[in-house]
Enzyme design. Structure first.
Site, PDB file in Angstrom:
ATOM      1  N   LYS A 181     -23.220 -24.275 -20.956  1.00  0.00           N
ATOM      2  CA  LYS A 181     -22.375 -23.237 -21.567  1.00  0.00           C
ATOM      3  C   LYS A 181     -23.143 -22.490 -22.650  1.00  0.00           C
ATOM      4  CE  LYS A 181     -19.571 -24.602 -25.048  1.00  0.00           C
ATOM      5  NZ  LYS A 181     -19.670 -23.906 -26.331  1.00  0.00           N
ATOM      6  N   CYS A 239     -12.535 -21.908 -38.626  1.00  0.00           N
ATOM      7  CA  CYS A 239     -13.081 -22.706 -37.527  1.00  0.00           C
ATOM      8  C   CYS A 239     -12.725 -24.163 -37.751  1.00  0.00           C
ATOM      9  CB  CYS A 239     -14.595 -22.532 -37.472  1.00  0.00           C
ATOM     10  SG  CYS A 239     -15.344 -23.572 -36.227  1.00  0.00           S
ATOM     11  N   ARG A 280     -18.790 -22.053 -41.036  1.00  0.00           N
ATOM     12  CA  ARG A 280     -19.557 -21.315 -40.035  1.00  0.00           C
ATOM     13  C   ARG A 280     -19.635 -19.798 -40.279  1.00  0.00           C
ATOM     14  NH1 ARG A 280     -18.216 -23.315 -34.111  1.00  0.00           N
ATOM     15  NH2 ARG A 280     -20.343 -22.622 -33.729  1.00  0.00           N
ATOM     16  N   ASP A 298     -23.436 -31.852 -31.467  1.00  0.00           N
ATOM     17  CA  ASP A 298     -22.474 -31.752 -30.357  1.00  0.00           C
ATOM     18  C   ASP A 298     -22.294 -33.085 -29.618  1.00  0.00           C
ATOM     19  OD1 ASP A 298     -22.005 -29.117 -30.940  1.00  0.00           O
ATOM     20  OD2 ASP A 298     -23.334 -28.318 -29.404  1.00  0.00           O
ATOM     21  N   ARG A 326     -12.802 -25.439 -22.547  1.00  0.00           N
ATOM     22  CA  ARG A 326     -13.718 -24.394 -23.015  1.00  0.00           C
ATOM     23  C   ARG A 326     -15.151 -24.699 -22.610  1.00  0.00           C
ATOM     24  NH1 ARG A 326     -13.402 -22.985 -29.096  1.00  0.00           N
ATOM     25  NH2 ARG A 326     -15.075 -21.710 -28.279  1.00  0.00           N
TER      26      ARG A 326
END
Ligand code: EPU
Length: 434
Positions: A22, A120, A125, A308, A400
């Protein structure tokens, strides 16, 4: 809104195939704004963020064709007739990566109007580093009514030193510099594989970029770019998520179609946790037949341990013998999964930027709430080893960035199904976290 119902207890066994990244496909789609000719991207994952980017580009006048059947992972983008260089709040608020259009629009159209992303779920961010960098290349930037207005007569090459490492900031500047007059030297750049993949695409389009994947990137600007065909790299975070799932459930899982070179920090950490890891040229096999051992983790920019993968590692740490200290260095608010895991029986204390996880604790199924993409993944992982049934709400977050995660998990033995919401109810607008 959909939910996942997961019944824990099954070790994951078999082969799972990884989709395209992604976070490489999103900048690659934005790069199509730099040329009038078609850009053909292969291995684009079918996830919600890609659909959001399609809408974003289409609203500007781009023709975006999604493949179907055997070509379902091909996306062709033609930006011949760009008429409206605007990224609206409606789209940017659901996907922060929308700001990736800023650099290419400025370079090609000399003008961009991009909504500020706003709040966020994982941290403040800001995008100040993108803006400062573009100003160094000759953009005039102002802010009004929640939008960034950027204009230029012509971007000119410059030296840009990023004050801190930013992935999409590096990508945005690289795209802008590709069509600037003269040479740009970008320093303190992100070294993520997704940055190198974008540079590979841009070079196929006629750009002259050297050093992507290192801290210093040199871009010699060219007058125009042309169309190209490019295959997106495999998603290292999707691969990492399945790898942790295999280890956590004590399974024997072959994660295929991935690049083990992109997974170094994670695989080394799992070996430290007692997991057997075998790598092939494009696969990782995980054999989780012994007890899991605690280990400390520090998230860092690539090639360090990825932020992540932090939430998924916390889920694993709840099942490891001993105390694991997980320190989050990249985002200031990325422990939203911890409280949900505690509701399932985990022993986690948040101390500033550290999560102290004491294991091993038995987890039991509960109703839990997904708060962002990777936090949702960690709840799915915990549910796979929990006693009984876990119901995970707000799985739009997981949609997502993970392609058909429940089908892929079912294919290797997990008991997971998607259910739709029975009664409509009001929900807060999802905050952008991609
Ligand atoms: N930062 C600033 N100013 C800026 C830009 C960043 O202060 O102008 C700060 C951020 O607030 C953060 C740090 O710098 O504390 C690093 O942020 P970065 O810019 O690298 O993040 P990003 O480019 O917005 C990408 C991924 C994220 C991933 C991060 C870190 C994409 C589309 N998104 O975001 O992916 O977590 O890099 O590796 O590439 C995800 O996929 O779940 C996801 C959130």
């Amino acid at each position: 809104m959909d939910k996942f119902v997961v019944r824990g207890g099954n070790p994951l066994v078999g082969t799972v195939r990884i989709s395209g990244a992604k976070n490489a496909a999103l900048p690659a789609m934005a790069a199509a704004l730099l040329t009038e000719e078609p850009v053909i991207l292969e291995n684009v994952p079918q996830v919600r963020d890609i659909e959001t980017e399609r809408k974003l580009l289409a609203a500007m006048g781009a023709e975006v064709e999604l493949g179907y059947g055997r070509a379902q992972h091909r996306t062709t983008i033609c930006c011949r007739n760009l008429e409206n260089p605007v990224a609206s709040y409606d789209l940017v608020k659901t996907m922060r990566a929308s700001t990736l259009v800023l650099g290419p629009l400025l370079a090609r159209m000399k003008h961009a109007r991009v909504s500020l992303p706003g709040g966020c779920a994982i941290g403040a961010r800001p995008i100040d580093l993108h803006l400062k960098g573009l100003e160094r290349l000759g953009a005039h930037i102002s802010q009004e009514h929640g939008y960034i207005e950027a204009r230029t007569e012509r971007l000119r090459g410059a030296r840009v030193v990023f004050e801190r490492i930013t992935v999409t900031g590096t990508e945005d500047l690289m795209m802008a510099a590709a069509l600037a007059e003269g040479e740009s030297v970008l320093e303190n750049c992100a070294r993520e594989p997704e940055v190198a993949d974008l540079a590979a695409l841009l070079n196929k389009m006629g750009a002259r970029i050297e050093g992507a994947g290192t801290h210093t990137i040199r871009v010699r600007g060219v007058d125009q770019l042309h169309g190209a065909r490019h295959r997106i790299i495999p998603d290292r975070i999707e691969a990492g998520t399945f790898i942790v799932a295999g280890a956590l459930t004590g399974g024997d899982l072959l994660v295929s179609g991935c690049d083990p070179h992109h997974l170094g920090a994670l695989l080394q950490k799992l070996e430290e946790c007692g997991v057997q890891v075998q790598t092939g040229p494009e696969s990782v096999r995980i054999i989780g037949d012994g007890p899991l051992l605690a280990a400390d983790v520090l998230t860092e920019e690539y090639p360090g341990f990825p932020t992540d993968m932090q939430a998924q590692f916390v889920a694993l740490a709840t099942q490891a013998e001993g105390t694991s200290v997980v320190t989050e260095n990249i985002f200031e608010n990325r422990f939203m999964h911890a409280q949900e895991l505690v509701r399932m029986g985990a022993n986690i204390k948040i101390e500033g930027t550290r999560a102290v996880v004491r294991g091993k604790t038995a987890l039991s199924g509960a109703a839990v709430l997904a708060s962002d993409l990777r936090a949702s993944a960690s709840l799915v992982l915990a549910a796979l080893v929990a006693d009984g049934e876990t119901i995970i709400d707000r799985v739009y977050h997981i949609d997502r960035g993970y392609e058909r995660i429940e089908e892929k998990l079912r294919g290797v033995g997990a008991q997971i199904r998607r259910i739709g919401e029975l009664l409509p109810r009001r929900v807060a607008t999802p905050l952008a976290a991609g």
